[in-house]
Design a protein around this motif. Sequence first.
Motif, short mmCIF file in Angstrom:
data_model
loop_
_atom_site.label_atom_id
_atom_site.label_comp_id
_atom_site.label_asym_id
_atom_site.label_seq_id
_atom_site.Cartn_x
_atom_site.Cartn_y
_atom_site.Cartn_z
N PHE A 272 0.79 -1.22 0.00
CA PHE A 272 0.00 0.00 0.00
C PHE A 272 0.83 1.28 0.00
N PRO A 273 1.93 1.40 0.75
CA PRO A 273 2.69 2.66 0.71
C PRO A 273 3.12 3.04 -0.71
N SER A 299 -4.42 24.47 -2.17
CA SER A 299 -5.54 24.08 -1.32
C SER A 299 -5.61 22.57 -1.09
N TYR A 300 -4.64 21.82 -1.63
CA TYR A 300 -4.64 20.37 -1.48
C TYR A 300 -4.29 20.00 -0.03
N TRP A 301 -5.13 19.23 0.60
CA TRP A 301 -4.95 18.90 2.01
C TRP A 301 -3.73 18.02 2.21
N ASP A 302 -2.93 18.35 3.23
CA ASP A 302 -1.70 17.60 3.49
C ASP A 302 -1.88 16.53 4.57
N GLY A 303 -3.10 16.36 5.08
CA GLY A 303 -3.36 15.34 6.08
C GLY A 303 -3.22 15.82 7.51
N GLY A 304 -2.89 17.09 7.69
CA GLY A 304 -2.71 17.62 9.04
C GLY A 304 -4.03 17.94 9.73
N PRO A 305 -3.97 18.29 11.00
CA PRO A 305 -5.19 18.64 11.76
C PRO A 305 -5.98 19.74 11.05
N GLU A 370 -19.37 28.38 -5.88
CA GLU A 370 -20.31 28.81 -4.85
C GLU A 370 -20.09 28.10 -3.51
N ILE A 371 -19.13 27.19 -3.47
CA ILE A 371 -18.90 26.39 -2.27
C ILE A 371 -17.68 26.93 -1.52
N HIS A 372 -17.84 27.23 -0.25
CA HIS A 372 -16.71 27.70 0.54
C HIS A 372 -16.01 26.50 1.18
N PHE A 373 -14.70 26.42 0.97
CA PHE A 373 -13.89 25.40 1.64
C PHE A 373 -12.46 25.91 1.77
N ASP A 374 -11.74 25.39 2.76
CA ASP A 374 -10.36 25.81 3.00
C ASP A 374 -9.34 24.90 2.34
N CYS A 375 -9.69 23.64 2.20
CA CYS A 375 -8.79 22.68 1.56
C CYS A 375 -9.64 21.58 0.95
N TYR A 376 -9.03 20.77 0.11
CA TYR A 376 -9.78 19.72 -0.56
C TYR A 376 -8.88 18.50 -0.78
N ILE A 377 -9.51 17.38 -1.11
CA ILE A 377 -8.76 16.17 -1.49
C ILE A 377 -9.70 15.25 -2.26
N PRO A 378 -9.21 14.60 -3.31
CA PRO A 378 -10.03 13.59 -4.00
C PRO A 378 -10.25 12.38 -3.09
N LEU A 379 -11.40 11.77 -3.21
CA LEU A 379 -11.80 10.69 -2.30
C LEU A 379 -10.78 9.57 -2.25
N MET A 380 -10.29 9.12 -3.41
CA MET A 380 -9.43 7.94 -3.43
C MET A 380 -7.97 8.26 -3.13
N SER A 381 -7.71 9.52 -2.76
CA SER A 381 -6.39 9.89 -2.24
C SER A 381 -6.33 9.79 -0.73
N LEU A 382 -7.47 9.54 -0.10
CA LEU A 382 -7.50 9.49 1.37
C LEU A 382 -6.63 8.39 1.97
N ARG A 384 -3.80 7.27 1.02
CA ARG A 384 -2.40 7.71 1.02
C ARG A 384 -2.18 8.79 2.07
N ILE A 385 -3.07 9.79 2.10
CA ILE A 385 -2.86 10.92 3.00
C ILE A 385 -3.06 10.52 4.46
N LEU A 386 -3.92 9.52 4.69
CA LEU A 386 -4.16 9.03 6.05
C LEU A 386 -3.24 7.87 6.41
N GLN A 387 -2.41 7.47 5.44
CA GLN A 387 -1.48 6.35 5.63
C GLN A 387 -2.22 5.10 6.09
N ALA A 388 -3.33 4.81 5.40
CA ALA A 388 -4.14 3.63 5.72
C ALA A 388 -3.66 2.46 4.88
N GLY A 389 -2.94 1.58 5.47
CA GLY A 389 -2.40 0.43 4.76
C GLY A 389 -3.12 -0.85 5.09
#
Length: 576
Positions: A272-273, A299-305, A370-382, A384-389
Amino acid sequence: MEKYKNSPYGPDEVPKAAPTLCRLGEIHLKKGNFEKANIRFLQAIEQNSNCATAYHGMGIILQHEKKFSRAIACYQKAKELEPFALKHLVKIGLAYREIGRLKEAVNFLQKAISINKGVGSVYFLLGQVYYDLSRFTDAVSCFQKTIELNPVHMGAYVGLADCYMVFRQPTRVMEVYYKALKLDPESAIVLNNLGAAFMETGEVETAIRYFKQSIHFDPHLAEAYINIGSLYRDNGEMKKSIRFLERAIQLNPEAAEAHYNLSLSYLYIYDFPKGWEEYEWRFRTPLLDLQNHLLADESYWDGGPLNGRTILIRDEQGVGDTLQFIRFLPLVKRLGGIVLFETEKPLSGLLTHFNGIDRFIDRRKEELSEIHFDCYIPLMSLPRILQAGIEYKHNTVPYLYADPQGVRKWAKRISAEPGIRIGINWQGNPDYVSDKSRSIPFHHFHSLCRMKGISVFSLQKYYGLEQLENLPPHVRIINMGPDLDEECRAFVDTAAVIESLDLIITSDSAISHLAGSLGKKVWLLLPFVPDWRWGISGENTHWYPNMRLFRQISPGDWSELFSRVANALTEFVSSR
C-alpha cells in the motif's frame, strides 16, 4: 535606432540581400540556433518588408517558443505575400492544432490540399487532426490517401491502424502493421503497436513476443515496457509487471501511464505505501479522464489537523469506488474539521445520515465557485494521505445503514417467500472498460435458481434484466420490479432489500460494495485476474470481513467456479 543593434555581427559583416539573409537564417534554424536565425530573419525584413520566407522563419521560431498568436500572425503575413505556397497554410494549421483550435486547423489544411492534392504529408497531418476530433472515418480516408501518394509513409500506417483500433477491428489493425513491417521489419513502434493489437484479442504470448521484439530494436522505447508490464499484470504476474513498469519509468520518469499501471501492480500485492503513492498519477493519465478533479495545488490537504477548517472531499470514478472509500471520511472528521462531500452520483438518500459527512453536495446542482472550503482532497487519495495500509483490514462493518422504514417495507414482501433468501447480481455497468471479464452471463446462475430450500431475488437494476426473458422451466427468480430505487433514490431500496436477505451472491459491481459496507454476508464471484482491490489469491479481503471471494481458476471459466458456489450454497442451506 541603430541598425542591427542586437546583431552579434558587425555592420560590415551583414549581407545586404534579403534572400541571402533568409538562407543564413534557415541554416541557423536547422542547427537549432534560434536566436541567430531570428536576427537574420529580422535583418531580411528590414531589407525587404515583403520577404515571405523571413516571416515564415520567424513564425517557426515563435511557435517553438510557444508564442502561438504571434507565430500565426507571421505565417498569415507570409501567406498574404505568397497565397499559393502550401508551407504557410500547413504551418498555420499545425499551430492551430497545437493550441487545440482543431476546426481552424482543419480549415487551413483543407485549403492547402485544395491548392495541391498530390502532397501526401498534408493528408497525413489532416488525418491526425481528424483523429484528435474523433472523426475517425475522415481520418481513415486521409491516412489511406497518404499511403496512396506515399506508400512508404510509416506514420500513415500507424495512424490508420490507430483508427481501426478505435473501431475495435484488431484484425484490420494487424493487416496494416504487417504491411508496415514489410517496409521496415525493425520498426520498434510498429512492433509495439502490433503487440498491442494482439493484447486486445487476448493472445498474450504473441503480444509479449512482439513487445520483446520492439524492445530488442529500441531498448529505450518506454511505451513497449509499459505495454508488457501491463500485460503481465493483467495475466496475474505481478513481479514481472513491476520490473517492466519500473524500467519504463527509468526511461521516462514523466510517463503517467507507467506510474498509474505500476500503482495497480503494487496494490494487487498489498504494497500500500508504494501503491497509493503511485496511484496519484491517475490524474495525469487520459485512461481515467480525472484531470478536472484536481484544483489549486495550494488548497490540497496535506493530512494535518483541520482545527475547524472546512475540507471538500471530491468523489471520483464509479459508484463502487465511492461506497468502498467513503469509509475513510469518519477518520477525516476526527481531525476536527467540517467535511463536505461532493459527488455527481445520486447517493444523497443512501448517505444522508452517514457518520463523517457534514454536508452533501450534488455536483450536478451546485457550482464549485459557490462552495466555501479551506482545503480539498479527492476521495481515493484518502488512504495515502491518512497512511491507511494493510492494517486497515481491522475496520468495522457496517459503516453504511439501510433506511429502517424501507427495511420494514421490503421485509414484508421478502418474508413471504420460503427458505433461505438470496440476492444475486450478475451484470455491472457495460460501459466499464473491464466489464466483459467481470460481469457474468445469467445462465450460469440457473443451477442456483433451481436449488431447493432457497428463494432467489434479483438485485439488478437496468443492465442485465433482459437476460431474465424466456427462462427455462424451473429457473425461478424473483424480480423486485421497477419501483426498486425509483425517483433517483439510488441504492436506498436496494440497501433495504439486502438487509432483509440471508446471503448476497454477486459479480464485481457496486452491489458487492453496498452489501459489504452494510455488513451482510457476501459471496463475490471474480474473474481469473480481478480488479486490483481483490488481490490475486485467497478467499478473504482486507476491505470487508463479511465477504468470501470465489475466483476463477482459469481465465473465463465460470462453469467450474459455479460448481464450487453450488457446493458451498448446499452446505450453507443445510447449516441453517
